[in-house]
Motif scaffolding. Structure first.
Motif, PDB file in Angstrom:
ATOM      1  N   THR A 315      28.603  21.342  62.482  1.00 25.11           N
ATOM      2  CA  THR A 315      27.191  21.503  62.851  1.00 25.11           C
ATOM      3  C   THR A 315      26.996  21.274  64.342  1.00 25.11           C
ATOM      4  N   GLY A 320      21.515  28.346  68.311  1.00 27.20           N
ATOM      5  CA  GLY A 320      21.363  29.035  67.037  1.00 27.20           C
ATOM      6  C   GLY A 320      21.281  30.546  67.218  1.00 27.20           C
ATOM      7  N   ASP A 322      20.121  34.503  64.873  1.00 29.06           N
ATOM      8  CA  ASP A 322      19.608  35.183  63.689  1.00 29.06           C
ATOM      9  C   ASP A 322      20.762  35.936  63.034  1.00 29.06           C
ATOM     10  N   MET A 323      21.160  35.499  61.836  1.00 30.11           N
ATOM     11  CA  MET A 323      22.303  36.110  61.167  1.00 30.11           C
ATOM     12  C   MET A 323      22.102  37.605  60.942  1.00 30.11           C
ATOM     13  N   ARG A 325      20.840  39.712  62.808  1.00 34.16           N
ATOM     14  CA  ARG A 325      20.983  40.510  64.029  1.00 34.16           C
ATOM     15  C   ARG A 325      22.394  40.471  64.600  1.00 34.16           C
ATOM     16  N   THR A 351      24.826  29.052  58.151  1.00 30.61           N
ATOM     17  CA  THR A 351      23.362  29.056  58.246  1.00 30.61           C
ATOM     18  C   THR A 351      22.968  28.730  59.673  1.00 30.61           C
ATOM     19  N   SER A 352      22.008  29.475  60.190  1.00 33.36           N
ATOM     20  CA  SER A 352      21.573  29.264  61.574  1.00 33.36           C
ATOM     21  C   SER A 352      20.196  29.859  61.772  1.00 33.36           C
ATOM     22  N   ARG A 353      19.453  29.270  62.696  1.00 29.29           N
ATOM     23  CA  ARG A 353      18.174  29.816  63.127  1.00 29.29           C
ATOM     24  C   ARG A 353      18.067  29.665  64.640  1.00 29.29           C
ATOM     25  N   PRO A 354      17.419  30.588  65.293  1.00 25.53           N
ATOM     26  CA  PRO A 354      17.260  30.459  66.743  1.00 25.53           C
ATOM     27  C   PRO A 354      16.600  29.130  67.110  1.00 25.53           C
ATOM     28  N   SER A 355      17.191  28.454  68.081  1.00 27.03           N
ATOM     29  CA  SER A 355      16.706  27.168  68.610  1.00 27.03           C
ATOM     30  C   SER A 355      16.803  26.027  67.592  1.00 27.03           C
ATOM     31  N   ALA A 356      17.462  26.245  66.455  1.00 25.14           N
ATOM     32  CA  ALA A 356      17.561  25.193  65.427  1.00 25.14           C
ATOM     33  C   ALA A 356      18.999  24.829  65.099  1.00 25.14           C
ATOM     34  N   THR A 358      23.262  25.448  64.266  1.00 24.30           N
ATOM     35  CA  THR A 358      24.073  26.208  63.313  1.00 24.30           C
ATOM     36  C   THR A 358      24.890  25.241  62.458  1.00 24.30           C
TER      37      THR A 358
END
Length: 367
Positions: A315, A320, A322-323, A325, A351-356, A358
């Motif tokens: 982690t 982060g 966008d999977m 994209r 699992t990942s999110r922009p600015s959050a 991975t």
């Protein structure tokens, strides 16, 4: 098999004591001591409860089974106070039932070397305590011989089945090793084409200046590929110390990335070589992605090990992404992580999110 055998033995012990107690209570022979009956069956009931608790929470060990034989043997040795001579001669005694269940408990759980002395103890206690000798003694001996023969056949069949399963697992492991090697070769060729040859082409054609940052980054990625290709694989057939391998991997990430490595569970974590190499390889790709794209200098690797199941979580709290994209031409996650774990019977989830940040979760075996 331990669980169903344990439940069967617990049911046998509790049921045997309950039925014997009921039979003793219904017998109105005035020649027996009700006080002794109450005391003996009180001890037997308490023992059955203790026996059941230990057998279900732990394993049926020799001390527990030997204790059962001793408790039942002591009760059988007191038969002259609990059962009348007439009842024994009429062959309506509950003592044989109690002895028979004790024989079942011993012979279904113990191998002959440990079980035969306990069988002799139970039969001897019955003979010593019975007010009279009847054909029940021969019946107990016959029961012991028949159960012993049946259990010997079952154990022999079980050993053959275990060996067949082990051989199947060895064949499966060899197939997974070969598949993993072929997949690594394909992946290596793709990476060589996408990184090393691309860098050489750019330099050779003069398409970019040799001192540009983009070329330096591409050259660094190509160097990673060449470094992986240069190292000889470990000797085949050896187990991999996962924690040691991950600690060595973490050291290679310095000084650009500091890796916190932690184990939650049962040490040591020793895995078959193909599995260990797959987990370490997938973790290496995940940490490289952190170093290249997350814009952080710290990552965490948590290893969870319980009952033969291993999971590794990598982690970071970085940028982060966008999977959805991620371009299809980017093979790092799909091949170096997901496919690599799948080839050895494991699984990987990213699992990942922009600015959050991975999280890459590796698990073996899958399921």
């Amino acid at each position: 098999m331990h669980l169903p055998v344990g439940r069967f033995v617990v049911a046998l012990r509790c049921g045997g004591v309950a039925v014997a107690g009921l039979a003793a209570a219904l017998n109105d022979d005035p020649g027996v001591s009700r006080g002794w009956q109450a005391a003996v069956f009180g001890v037997l009931a308490a023992w059955a409860a203790f026996f059941s608790l230990v057998a279900l929470r732990r394993e049926l060990t020799f001390p527990l089974v030997a204790g059962d034989a001793l408790v039942v043997g002591a009760a059988l040795a007191l038969q002259d106070r609990l059962i009348s001579r007439e009842a024994v001669l009429d062959e309506t005694t509950w003592g044989v039932m109690l002895a028979g269940t004790a024989l079942f408990v011993v012979q279904t759980t113990m191998r002959p070397a440990a079980g035969v002395p306990l069988v002799v103890l139970i039969i001897a206690a019955y003979v010593a305590g019975a007010p009279a000798v009847t054909s029940f003694v021969r019946a107990l001996i016959a029961e012991a011989l028949v159960i012993g023969a049946v259990m010997a056949l079952l154990r022999r069949g079980g050993r053959r089945a275990d060996e067949a399963i082990r051989e199947r697992d060895r064949d499966r492991l060899r197939a997974m090793v070969e598949a993993a090697r072929r997949a690594d070769e394909r992946h290596q060729r793709v990476q060589l084409h996408d990184s090393v040859l691309a860098v050489l082409t750019m330099v050779g054609s003069g398409a970019v200046r040799t001192d540009t940052p983009g070329l330096r980054r591409a050259a660094a990625r190509a160097l990673d590929v060449l470094t992986d290709s240069a190292g000889p694989p470990p000797a085949s057939g050896r187990d991999v110390d996962l924690m040691a391998a991950l600690a060595e991997l973490a050291a290679t990430m310095a000084p650009d990335l500091e890796v916190d490595l932690d184990l939650d569970g049962e040490p040591p974590v020793e895995l078959p070589e193909p599995v260990g190499l797959a987990i370490v390889g997938a973790a290496r790709e995940a940490l490289r992605n952190v170093r290249r794209h997350a814009n952080v200098t710290r990552a965490a690797v948590r290893v969870h090990h319980r009952d033969g199941t291993v999971s590794v979580e990598i982690t970071d709290r970085g940028a982060g992404f966008d999977m959805a994209r991620v371009p299809g031409t980017r093979l790092g996650i799909r091949r170096s992580i997901v496919e690599r774990m799948g080839l050895v019977g494991g699984a990987a989830e990213v699992t990942s999110r922009p600015s959050a940040g991975t999280k890459v979760a590796l698990r073996w075996p899958d399921g």
